[in-house]
Each structure stands twice: as structure tokens, then as C-alpha cells.
Scaffold this active site. Structure first.
Site, PDB file in Angstrom:
ATOM      1  N   HIS C  85      28.017  92.002 134.228  1.00  0.00           N
ATOM      2  CA  HIS C  85      26.750  92.715 134.008  1.00  0.00           C
ATOM      3  C   HIS C  85      26.269  93.281 135.348  1.00  0.00           C
ATOM      4  O   HIS C  85      26.549  92.713 136.401  1.00  0.00           O
ATOM      5  CB  HIS C  85      25.714  91.753 133.427  1.00  0.00           C
ATOM      6  CG  HIS C  85      24.467  92.445 132.987  1.00  0.00           C
ATOM      7  ND1 HIS C  85      23.428  92.725 133.849  1.00  0.00           N
ATOM      8  CD2 HIS C  85      24.116  92.952 131.782  1.00  0.00           C
ATOM      9  CE1 HIS C  85      22.476  93.348 133.182  1.00  0.00           C
ATOM     10  NE2 HIS C  85      22.866  93.508 131.935  1.00  0.00           N
ATOM     11  N   GLU C 133      26.500 100.765 130.962  1.00  0.00           N
ATOM     12  CA  GLU C 133      25.043 100.639 131.154  1.00  0.00           C
ATOM     13  C   GLU C 133      24.680 101.258 132.485  1.00  0.00           C
ATOM     14  O   GLU C 133      24.786 100.596 133.518  1.00  0.00           O
ATOM     15  CB  GLU C 133      24.638  99.163 131.211  1.00  0.00           C
ATOM     16  CG  GLU C 133      24.362  98.498 129.915  1.00  0.00           C
ATOM     17  CD  GLU C 133      23.481  97.244 130.156  1.00  0.00           C
ATOM     18  OE1 GLU C 133      22.448  97.130 129.484  1.00  0.00           O
ATOM     19  OE2 GLU C 133      23.841  96.405 130.995  1.00  0.00           O
TER      20      GLU C 133
END
Lengths: 212, 212, 212, 212
Positions: C85, C133
């Protein structure tokens, strides 16, 4: 007062800044050093200026690709090194090992830290000097000696409790001779500078304004 | 075949190795480069040898104390850089950013990785070359081309599927001309060497044994 | 469309969000999962919601104090894990090793990345899914599907070139059912959400607005 | 003497070890705690054993995917945390921030370090306790109290000079009641254990042999 000019990764001409520092050191009897990129140490040292590394790795000779070997920095002309700068925070165990590496290479050492507790911790590892630089003031133009004089006083007190021989520098926002005088009054033995000199249109004038 | 000699943090004389490399390159028409410590790039480049960095940081000009700025490496004379060596593994996002940094500084790039999957991942980021070096063979004296020929073949195939223009090097245990010939037969465009040359009593002889 | 709600280190009640997710999943036939802190996995899994880890370490059983062992996450009830992430970027070699660890523990895997090149790199390592993302859109409320539709399209194309079986999710700024529909139209198989649900006064209503 | 059993990422049944610890604590009036994986904290705490985290991240509530939030560990039942274990070395600034995080979550803190200088540094940051564990003795079966008694004595002296209130633990190779008695005689207030209990065929017997 020791004045250490950290060139970081700024787009300045490191040799031009070093030559300015060397002239100011000679003409004003000032104690000024330049910390360039590792790849620029040789060129800066050849200018005659006192040259420092910005960091050395916690290793000795061996299989350490991409490390910054203290012996290589010394070889190229460095006589000291910053460690644990706020832009390059190190593990506690690695500060200890980098201090050992610097000592083997006969480099002077300044360990940076954020606050008096961390300064005391850094001092416990036995560097030549510590430097307190509140990260929130770095690059602001507001001198630490004015924005937060207590942090300098407390850092000096914390260091001297551990070992009165360790020098204490302060950084962040220092750009005038008055800032340096204020730092000295708070008990500091030196200052760390960066953009104020490295990004100045006339680095020599910027340094002269400081040491006068 | 491209031969890249990684001096790591070995206690060798980088200029002596570079001069040996330069003589071998000139006399044998070989394509040999030396990757010294950042602080030694200038001295090595001044010897006339093709000089590479061992690493560059994923940053551009700015407040990055202790970084290895690609532009500074280039300035000092480097023309290429290793990235993600097994002794200096990088975050995926940082390999990408270091490749951008190297490109801005006009450095050639070789991204190292352990196995064909990681080689394919590295290739997807668009370097000039990738290098497969099984960590368990580094420094063993057993050449990868003999101990694990499939890893070289698979790395070549994985790379070419991503982009046929990307060169593939291999490393670990290479020390003779036969090792290089074997690597070439497996599809490699070059080899990474380290201790075999850097720690040799006579680096020039060691290099000549390789390129003959 | 798979909806993965990342609770990060938010000060929400993870069980309350999980129960809301479980109700929405049951009542609307939606495919919703919750990724809490490791220490909350057991409580969240006991709520009946599909539970994911936010990260697993690139290690197996052994002397790894402070790691996030994939087997321990699975034991506590997790069935999948995020990896890499943008708030927890990993080394390329560690993404590879964490994927191995997740596979040993029978966890599904989603590797996040910033841009299509890194997405292709992540896909080359063989996860079950990748997620694009753009960090600059995280937490903005501007959906990636609207602010930068090309990055989603390119991520889908890059992934499918590597392996058409790998699913592609997108994240950043998703908060309405229209955002999800737009992501689906761009080729995404799922979305990553965080603050829009985790910080909502009524997480169930926030989820229902998404899946309707 | 405080006995902290670190389960690391061992393939043990954490609840079985915790239940054994709880029985030994109750029957022998011993002060025993278990430090499992974060994902196992809830199950271990539910067994009634005193439960510690192996690590907490230097962050508070917020966007920190994959972190180990001190508040989540506390929520799940932890009452303390190890920090800076030799398998999970932290940056100096992060030890400081993790101590702040642990304090906010009302977790007791033990900061580990390699040698008396680093122990003094750790003590300067104000934890509840420090622990000296020479890495070369971890997992050897040779107790630190026998192999290197001076390191324990020096760690105690270094800590007490900084703050007499800070407890000092020692670890590495402790497996018998005599080892614990020897540690106590050297000035230690507790011991860290790991494989000796976690990998024992009969953890309860292993713990009883220690606390008797």
C-alpha cells in the site's frame, strides 16, 4: 563557533560554495566547513575547504554495494560526517555502528536529533558533537534560537549531563550573524546551515554576513 | 559482452583497478566498466575508465541530506548506475523513481533482481538492462552460468517478453573467460563481477583472463 | 465488483464497520471485505465479515519479532492481504517474498502500486490482484475514475498483458455508487475504499450508497 | 523477576503457551507475560495471561496502512510492548515516537538494545524498562548472565545513571532457574525468553523450571 554548511542535494555548484567558504574561513578566521554529496567530496576537498560527509553507512570494508563507506569519504578528503540528519534518520543501532565506522576512518562526528531526549540518547553513543534541529523549523527562515530557545538550552543541558566534552550545535532557520550570536548565548558551540548559503545568489556574502 | 566490476566497499585501490580496466578495455577492445563508492567516482572517472555508480537515490535536487543524487554521480563522471543490488534492495516505487532520476542525469541503468519473476518486474519499469544474481551464489566462486543455467535462460526469456530492447546481465561467481562465454551462450549481454577482480592480487591479469 | 474497506489506523470501531459490511454484503449480495489492524483481525472475523490483513511480512515461521506473520493473520481469520500500500511501500524482493508467505497461508493477495509501470511490475510477481491508487488522490474525495481515468485503463491493459487472470482494482477518492460504476466501466474488477466508509457517521449507509 | 516470553513468529500454539504461563503465574506467584504476534493478542489475552505486543508503530490514529497501532494492541488486550528488538531495529526518532504512542495507549514499554551505550541511549528516551540482549547469544542456549556478565552489569549501571526508576531486563540464552538467579544477582529486574519456552515440548514445565 563552528559553521557547517550542508549542501544536501541542492542544485548549487559545490566547488563555488566551497571556495567561498574557504575565503571566508581564511579572511575572517572563521571555522567553516562544507558537507557536499559524497560524489562531490573530492572536488570540494580539493578547493581547500574543510569538507564533511552528509552521512556514512554503519559498515566497514566488505560486500556493501551502494553504501557510503566512511573510509572512502575520508579518502576523498572528508574530515567529518553528519549522522542521523532529519532527512536521513537512522536506526539507533546504526548510529552506534556509523560512529564506530567514522572513528575507524578518523572522521569527526555530529549526530543530529529532534529534541532534548533524543539529543541525550545521541550523546550516550559518544559522538564528538550533537546537533538539535527541530524539523518544523528547517527551511523556514525563522531561527531556532528565536523560535524555540528552550530547545537549544535543554539540548545543551542534556548533552552536558551525559558528557561535558561533547559539543552541541543547533540548526534550522539560521541565516544572520545575530542568529549565530543568539545560538552561542544559548550555549551552542556551532550551527548547521543549508539553504541560506547553498541557495544564496552570493554564497560568500551570505557566509560573511554570518561570521562577521 | 559488457563487464561491470562492482567494487562494493572492498578495501581495494579503486584507481588501480580502474587503470587496469582501462588498459584491458583499450588493449583487448573489451567493454569494461568500474562501479566504485560514490566518493571515489571522480578519481575513478579521471583514470579514463568507464565509471558507474553503485546506486542512486530516488530523488531529484532538493532537501535530501545523505542521498546519492544521480546528478552528482554524473557530475563526478559516472555514466551509469546499478540499482536494487542484492546488498541494497529498494522499494518497488523507489526503483521506479531512481530510474527516473538516472534518466534525468543521463545515466545508463541496470536493475538487479533475484529471480526471473523479479527480473520481469524490474523490466516492466523500463531500465536499460536487468541483472540476475542469485544471492546464494554471490562470492562463492561457483559461476551462475554453471550452478543454475536455467535462471539465466529464464531471466532472458522473461525480459525479452517484456521488452526485447532491454539487455540482460548475470552475476555471481563469474571469474573466468569460460564463465563469460557460458553466460553469453545462455543469452546474457553482460556480466557483473566483484571480488574476483577487486580482490585479485593482480586485477589486470584477472580481467585479461576474463576477456580473452 | 469487489469492495475492500481499508480501516488503516483510523479511530473507528472496527467491529461496528465489519457488522455493517456483513449486513450490506448479505442484504445486497455485495462482495465486501474489511481490512483492519492486525490486532483487530480476530474480532472483525468473528463478526462474520470477510476479513483481510493490511500487510503481511516477507517471512515464514521463525525468529521474526514484530513481524506480521501471514499464518498468524490467517489463524485469526483473515482470508486475504493487501501488500505494498502507498502508506507501506515494500522492497521489490519483499513483495515477492510476502506473496510467497501469503500463498503458504492461503491468503488472497492484492498488490498496490502508483502507476501502470509499477502495476505491470507487481503483476509480474503473480498476485491474485493488483490495485492502482494514485497517491495524490488518496483521501481527496475526487474519484480516480474521474480525475485520471487513463491511469485505470492503462493499469488494466498493463496487467492483462502480463496475465489476463489477474484482477485489477482501483482506489483513491471512491465514495459513491457512480464512482464504482465508472471504475467498472474502465475495466476494474473492484475498488479500495478507506475514509469514506471508516470515518462515516453511518458506515452501513455509506456502504449501501456504494453498492446500490 | 519479570519473565517476558517472546513468541516471535514461531510455529507454536500461542494460546497453549499463554495458558501454561497463566497457570505458572498463578501457582508460583510468578510475574510472567507473553508477547505473541499482533494477530494473536486477542486470543492470548483472553486466556488470562498478561499479554504484550512485540512492537508498536511510531504513529497515532490516521492513514497508516499496515502499521501496528498501539491503541489497537491495547484494545485487543495488550498491556505492554517490546520496542527495538534486535530482529526489528528502529530509528532513534521512531523509538521516541513509539514510546509516545505506547504511553498514549497506556502500554508498558521495554526498549531492547545491544550494548551498554545503546542501553543508555534507550534509557534517555524514558521507557519503563530497557533490555540488553547481545545478538550473538540469541538462540544459543548460552545464558548472557554466564557468557557476558559484564554486559548486564554495565547495562544496569548505565541505565541507573540515566534514571534509577527504569528497570533493566536481560535476554539471550536464558533457560534455567539458575540463569534467572544469576541475572538477578547482576542487577537485572527481569528476563526475556523466547525459543526456550515457545519451542519447548512442554511449555509449562519449561516455565516452571525457570521460576522455581
Amino acid at each position: 563557533m563552528f559553521v557547517l554548511v550542508n549542501l544536501k542535494a541542492y542544485p548549487c555548484d559545490p566547488v563555488a560554495v566551497a571556495e567561498a567558504a574557504e575565503r571566508v574561513a581564511t579572511e575572517h578566521g572563521a571555522d567553516v566547513a562544507i558537507a557536499p554529496q559524497a560524489a562531490h567530496i573530492q572536488a570540494v576537498a580539493q578547493s581547500g575547504a574543510e569538507t564533511w560527509a552528509q552521512h556514512v553507512s554503519p559498515v566497514g570494508h566488505g560486500s556493501h554495494t551502494g553504501s557510503t563507506l566512511a573510509e572512502a569519504a575520508a579518502d576523498a578528503g572528508a574530515v567529518g560526517t553528519l549522522l542521523n540528519h532529519s532527512e536521513n534518520r537512522l536506526k539507533l543501532a546504526d548510529i552506534d555502528a556509523s560512529l564506530d565506522a567514522a572513528e575507524r576512518a578518523e572522521l569527526s562526528t555530529v549526530v543530529c536529533a529532534n529534541n532534548p531526549d533524543q539529543i541525550a540518547a545521541a550523546a550516550a553513543l559518544g559522538p564528538d558533537a550533537v546537533a538539535v534541529e527541530p524539523p518544523e523549523l528547517i527551511g523556514t527562515g525563522t531561527p531556532v534560537s528565536q523560535a524555540d530557545p528552550d530547545i537549544v538550552r535543554d539540548a545543551v543541558a542534556a548533552t552536558k549531563r551525559v558528557d561535558p566534552e561533547i559539543e552541541v550545535y543547533c540548526g534550522a532557520g539560521i541565516s544572520t550573524g545575530e542568529d549565530i550570536a543568539a545560538a552561542e548565548e544559548l550555549g551552542a558551540d556551532g550551527v548547521l546551515l543549508a539553504s541560506g548559503v547553498a541557495k544564496a545568489a552570493d554564497p560568500q556574502a551570505a557566509l560573511e554576513a554570518l561570521v562577521d
